[in-house]
Design a protein around this motif. Sequence first.
Motif, PDB file in Angstrom:
ATOM      1  N   LEU A 163     -15.532  55.980 -23.100  1.00  0.00           N
ATOM      2  CA  LEU A 163     -14.992  54.932 -23.968  1.00  0.00           C
ATOM      3  C   LEU A 163     -15.813  53.673 -23.712  1.00  0.00           C
ATOM      4  CD1 LEU A 163     -11.181  55.480 -23.223  1.00  0.00           C
ATOM      5  CD2 LEU A 163     -12.380  56.106 -25.340  1.00  0.00           C
ATOM      6  N   ARG A 164     -16.247  53.020 -24.775  1.00  0.00           N
ATOM      7  CA  ARG A 164     -17.041  51.790 -24.654  1.00  0.00           C
ATOM      8  C   ARG A 164     -16.249  50.614 -25.220  1.00  0.00           C
ATOM      9  NH1 ARG A 164     -23.300  51.250 -26.612  1.00  0.00           N
ATOM     10  NH2 ARG A 164     -23.481  52.718 -24.886  1.00  0.00           N
ATOM     11  N   PHE A 165     -16.116  49.557 -24.424  1.00  0.00           N
ATOM     12  CA  PHE A 165     -15.507  48.323 -24.926  1.00  0.00           C
ATOM     13  C   PHE A 165     -16.602  47.259 -24.991  1.00  0.00           C
ATOM     14  CE2 PHE A 165     -11.035  49.216 -22.869  1.00  0.00           C
ATOM     15  CZ  PHE A 165     -10.830  50.243 -23.776  1.00  0.00           C
ATOM     16  N   PRO A 222     -14.305  42.735 -22.941  1.00  0.00           N
ATOM     17  CA  PRO A 222     -13.589  42.409 -21.700  1.00  0.00           C
ATOM     18  C   PRO A 222     -14.146  41.149 -21.021  1.00  0.00           C
ATOM     19  CG  PRO A 222     -14.571  44.623 -21.609  1.00  0.00           C
ATOM     20  CD  PRO A 222     -15.094  43.961 -22.838  1.00  0.00           C
ATOM     21  N   LYS A 223     -15.382  40.744 -21.420  1.00  0.00           N
ATOM     22  CA  LYS A 223     -15.997  39.593 -20.749  1.00  0.00           C
ATOM     23  C   LYS A 223     -15.173  38.320 -20.990  1.00  0.00           C
ATOM     24  CE  LYS A 223     -20.460  40.598 -21.121  1.00  0.00           C
ATOM     25  NZ  LYS A 223     -21.407  40.536 -22.182  1.00  0.00           N
ATOM     26  N   GLY A 224     -14.892  37.602 -19.910  1.00  0.00           N
ATOM     27  CA  GLY A 224     -14.167  36.336 -20.053  1.00  0.00           C
ATOM     28  C   GLY A 224     -12.654  36.507 -20.207  1.00  0.00           C
ATOM     29  N   GLY A 270     -15.342  56.424 -18.665  1.00  0.00           N
ATOM     30  CA  GLY A 270     -15.830  55.057 -18.880  1.00  0.00           C
ATOM     31  C   GLY A 270     -17.192  55.036 -19.561  1.00  0.00           C
ATOM     32  N   ASP A 271     -17.602  53.868 -19.961  1.00  0.00           N
ATOM     33  CA  ASP A 271     -18.945  53.594 -20.485  1.00  0.00           C
ATOM     34  C   ASP A 271     -19.102  52.073 -20.379  1.00  0.00           C
ATOM     35  OD1 ASP A 271     -21.326  54.885 -22.039  1.00  0.00           O
ATOM     36  OD2 ASP A 271     -20.845  53.169 -23.278  1.00  0.00           O
ATOM     37  N   ILE A 272     -19.927  51.463 -21.206  1.00  0.00           N
ATOM     38  CA  ILE A 272     -20.106  50.011 -21.134  1.00  0.00           C
ATOM     39  C   ILE A 272     -18.737  49.325 -21.264  1.00  0.00           C
ATOM     40  CG2 ILE A 272     -21.030  47.999 -22.359  1.00  0.00           C
ATOM     41  CD1 ILE A 272     -23.481  49.628 -23.051  1.00  0.00           C
ATOM     42  N   ALA A 295     -22.681  58.605  -9.975  1.00  0.00           N
ATOM     43  CA  ALA A 295     -23.309  59.817 -10.518  1.00  0.00           C
ATOM     44  C   ALA A 295     -24.400  59.580 -11.566  1.00  0.00           C
ATOM     45  CB  ALA A 295     -22.234  60.734 -11.104  1.00  0.00           C
ATOM     46  N   THR A 296     -24.170  58.664 -12.504  1.00  0.00           N
ATOM     47  CA  THR A 296     -25.171  58.507 -13.572  1.00  0.00           C
ATOM     48  C   THR A 296     -26.474  57.946 -12.998  1.00  0.00           C
ATOM     49  OG1 THR A 296     -23.344  58.081 -15.074  1.00  0.00           O
ATOM     50  CG2 THR A 296     -25.551  57.595 -15.883  1.00  0.00           C
ATOM     51  N   GLY A 297     -26.331  56.900 -12.171  1.00  0.00           N
ATOM     52  CA  GLY A 297     -27.525  56.286 -11.579  1.00  0.00           C
ATOM     53  C   GLY A 297     -28.239  57.247 -10.638  1.00  0.00           C
ATOM     54  N   GLY A 313     -25.049  46.789 -14.445  1.00  0.00           N
ATOM     55  CA  GLY A 313     -23.719  47.378 -14.412  1.00  0.00           C
ATOM     56  C   GLY A 313     -23.712  48.635 -13.566  1.00  0.00           C
ATOM     57  N   ASN A 314     -22.787  49.522 -13.868  1.00  0.00           N
ATOM     58  CA  ASN A 314     -22.595  50.725 -13.061  1.00  0.00           C
ATOM     59  C   ASN A 314     -23.893  51.517 -12.892  1.00  0.00           C
ATOM     60  OD1 ASN A 314     -22.059  53.874 -13.510  1.00  0.00           O
ATOM     61  ND2 ASN A 314     -20.544  53.059 -12.098  1.00  0.00           N
ATOM     62  N   VAL A 315     -24.550  51.833 -13.991  1.00  0.00           N
ATOM     63  CA  VAL A 315     -25.724  52.723 -13.922  1.00  0.00           C
ATOM     64  C   VAL A 315     -26.878  52.034 -13.193  1.00  0.00           C
ATOM     65  CG1 VAL A 315     -27.361  54.079 -15.267  1.00  0.00           C
ATOM     66  CG2 VAL A 315     -24.988  53.890 -16.039  1.00  0.00           C
ATOM     67  N   ASP A 344     -28.962  41.319 -17.490  1.00  0.00           N
ATOM     68  CA  ASP A 344     -27.750  41.480 -18.286  1.00  0.00           C
ATOM     69  C   ASP A 344     -28.074  40.971 -19.684  1.00  0.00           C
ATOM     70  OD1 ASP A 344     -27.415  38.692 -18.159  1.00  0.00           O
ATOM     71  OD2 ASP A 344     -25.930  38.784 -16.554  1.00  0.00           O
ATOM     72  N   SER A 345     -27.078  40.863 -20.554  1.00  0.00           N
ATOM     73  CA  SER A 345     -27.425  40.544 -21.937  1.00  0.00           C
ATOM     74  C   SER A 345     -27.986  39.129 -22.087  1.00  0.00           C
ATOM     75  CB  SER A 345     -26.216  40.738 -22.849  1.00  0.00           C
ATOM     76  OG  SER A 345     -25.110  40.052 -22.328  1.00  0.00           O
ATOM     77  N   ALA A 346     -27.778  38.270 -21.066  1.00  0.00           N
ATOM     78  CA  ALA A 346     -28.273  36.892 -21.187  1.00  0.00           C
ATOM     79  C   ALA A 346     -29.702  36.726 -20.669  1.00  0.00           C
ATOM     80  CB  ALA A 346     -27.334  35.950 -20.450  1.00  0.00           C
ATOM     81  N   GLY A 358     -19.717  37.776 -12.578  1.00  0.00           N
ATOM     82  CA  GLY A 358     -20.618  36.674 -12.936  1.00  0.00           C
ATOM     83  C   GLY A 358     -21.850  37.153 -13.683  1.00  0.00           C
ATOM     84  N   ARG A 359     -22.828  36.246 -13.856  1.00  0.00           N
ATOM     85  CA  ARG A 359     -24.036  36.540 -14.632  1.00  0.00           C
ATOM     86  C   ARG A 359     -25.227  36.738 -13.686  1.00  0.00           C
ATOM     87  NH1 ARG A 359     -22.462  38.740 -18.349  1.00  0.00           N
ATOM     88  NH2 ARG A 359     -24.254  38.274 -19.669  1.00  0.00           N
ATOM     89  N   ILE A 360     -26.205  37.539 -14.100  1.00  0.00           N
ATOM     90  CA  ILE A 360     -27.342  37.885 -13.235  1.00  0.00           C
ATOM     91  C   ILE A 360     -28.177  36.648 -12.900  1.00  0.00           C
ATOM     92  CG2 ILE A 360     -29.086  38.482 -15.006  1.00  0.00           C
ATOM     93  CD1 ILE A 360     -28.314  40.527 -11.831  1.00  0.00           C
ATOM     94  N   ALA A 393     -29.558  54.751 -19.579  1.00  0.00           N
ATOM     95  CA  ALA A 393     -28.780  54.359 -20.760  1.00  0.00           C
ATOM     96  C   ALA A 393     -28.890  55.448 -21.823  1.00  0.00           C
ATOM     97  CB  ALA A 393     -29.289  53.036 -21.311  1.00  0.00           C
ATOM     98  N   ASN A 394     -28.015  55.362 -22.830  1.00  0.00           N
ATOM     99  CA  ASN A 394     -28.085  56.295 -23.959  1.00  0.00           C
ATOM    100  C   ASN A 394     -29.008  55.738 -25.038  1.00  0.00           C
ATOM    101  OD1 ASN A 394     -26.319  58.543 -23.345  1.00  0.00           O
ATOM    102  ND2 ASN A 394     -24.679  57.026 -23.261  1.00  0.00           N
ATOM    103  N   MET A 395     -29.992  56.516 -25.430  1.00  0.00           N
ATOM    104  CA  MET A 395     -30.949  56.162 -26.491  1.00  0.00           C
ATOM    105  C   MET A 395     -31.516  54.745 -26.324  1.00  0.00           C
ATOM    106  SD  MET A 395     -30.457  56.988 -30.547  1.00  0.00           S
ATOM    107  CE  MET A 395     -29.777  55.436 -31.108  1.00  0.00           C
TER     108      MET A 395
END
Length: 453
Positions: free
Chosen positions: A93-95, A133-135, A165-167, A208-210, A239-241, A261-263, A289-291, A352-354
């Motif tokens: 599931l991705r949020f 979920p951020k913030g 889980g996922d992102i 496991a994924t990483g 993140g997790n991976v 991260d995305s920033a 927090g942020r990277i 990551a996926n694709m």
Amino acid sequence: MQDYVQELMAQVKAKNPAEPEFHQAVQEVVESLALVLDRHPEYRSAKIIERIIEPERVIMFRVPWMDDKGEVQINRGFRIEMNSALGPYKGGLRFHPSVNLGILKFLAFEQVFKNSLTTLPMGGGKGGSDFDPKGKSDNEVMRFCQNFMSELQRHIGPNTDVPAGDIGVGAREIGFMFGMYKKLRNEFTGVLTGKGLNWGGSLIRPEATGYGSVYFAQEMLGSRGESLEGKVCLVSGSGNVAQYTTEKLLELGAKVVTLSDSAGYIYDEEGIDRDKLAFVMDLKNVRRGRIKEYVEKYPNAVYTPTDPTADYNPLWNHKADCAFPSATQNEINGKDAQNLVTNGVYVVSEGANMPTTLDGVNIFLENRILYGPGKAANAGGVAVSGLEMSQNSMRLSWSREEVDQRLHNIMKNIHSNCVQTAERFGVPGNYVAGANIAGFLKVADAMIDQGLV
Ligand code: NDP
């Protein structure tokens, strides 16, 4: 055969408009499968590909919830039950605010082949929400997860559909969703994987994924008589991976110089050692927090903010040997792929996926680098989810060593299956074709065995 592929893609685009990621995922697989259809006309006459690209069921629902200010919020929830030929639907599931039907369909489609490659009895699915979920406070996340599960619980179950889980969905979110499922259904079952260790989770699932993506890189290098020792690695995401990819790379003697991260992203030429990784884990998993804060703690590292107008990502433009994209889809475009190759990168293992666009994939293939596509390289996550399901069914828990050993063996087997299948179909060294074809054959044969359903 080229005509067939073109016709099929035209139909996919017409029938699924505004779903570019789904088109991209289907195109990559269908191009590989042209090699199979030449030899196996029975798949074509049974219209297996036309069936496999159509989800068995798509569920979309409203998720109303109340924020801390007492304001009503509405998000959209999804579950794509893509294919159950090999077992119950299984996938994360991705949020994330970018979540939409097309993104989840691409992920569910990839999941079908990935799960087949693990050799475990799992069909493919994916779901999530455009909730961010951020913030949000823990209470807001809990209220959202409970409302999300109050609808999803009708459609899932330990023998039907087992999300993970996922992102944006980690241990906290899985806990809140599991609690609500248990209350509504009045049963304690393995309906979700990635559960806490005290209540049915498996050791090594978070890693496991990483770990799996690094084991896959190790196998690819091994095929050329090399190892990860001393290799300079670019990792994206934090993140997790990304975290457990970094942990395993350090254990195997490699040097990781980037995280993002995305920033933005950080470049640490001295290498991200165990202490620095512990700081990142606390920053991301506890303080959320942020990277960017990495360079405040370690001033020798350099932070570069994301430039949304740039046509390339500077993270992929550093001298290195290996790359582990571990953030999100399409984070490596054609230009990035060329930069990687020019900078000496000859191993790419996709956590990551694709994460690579079709242009980028073609550049890796033309340059004959060791390129492990996500559906093979990141299958370790779902593989250990499958092992969590087995442990839940048997009502016992395996040790850390036992699960890690099984994960390692699964990744070795996926690697050799890809290599052998690519050779069998006349494209040696092409892990993309190997993964797509090997994943497809098992599902296709099961679909034929089970008739037109
Ligand atoms: P997390 O939510 O733990 O971490 C995601 C990381 O990627 C964060 O650093 C996040 O930054 C970054 N990111 C997310 N979206 C974007 C974006 N649009 N642009 C740039 N950076 C972005 O997720 P995971 O580590 O679990 O997942 C990472 C990838 O691995 C995904 O592609 C996922 O599908 C795949 N995957 C995960 C598995 C698992 O077991 N968790 C299994 C197999 C594949 P920010 O915090 O700023 O959003």
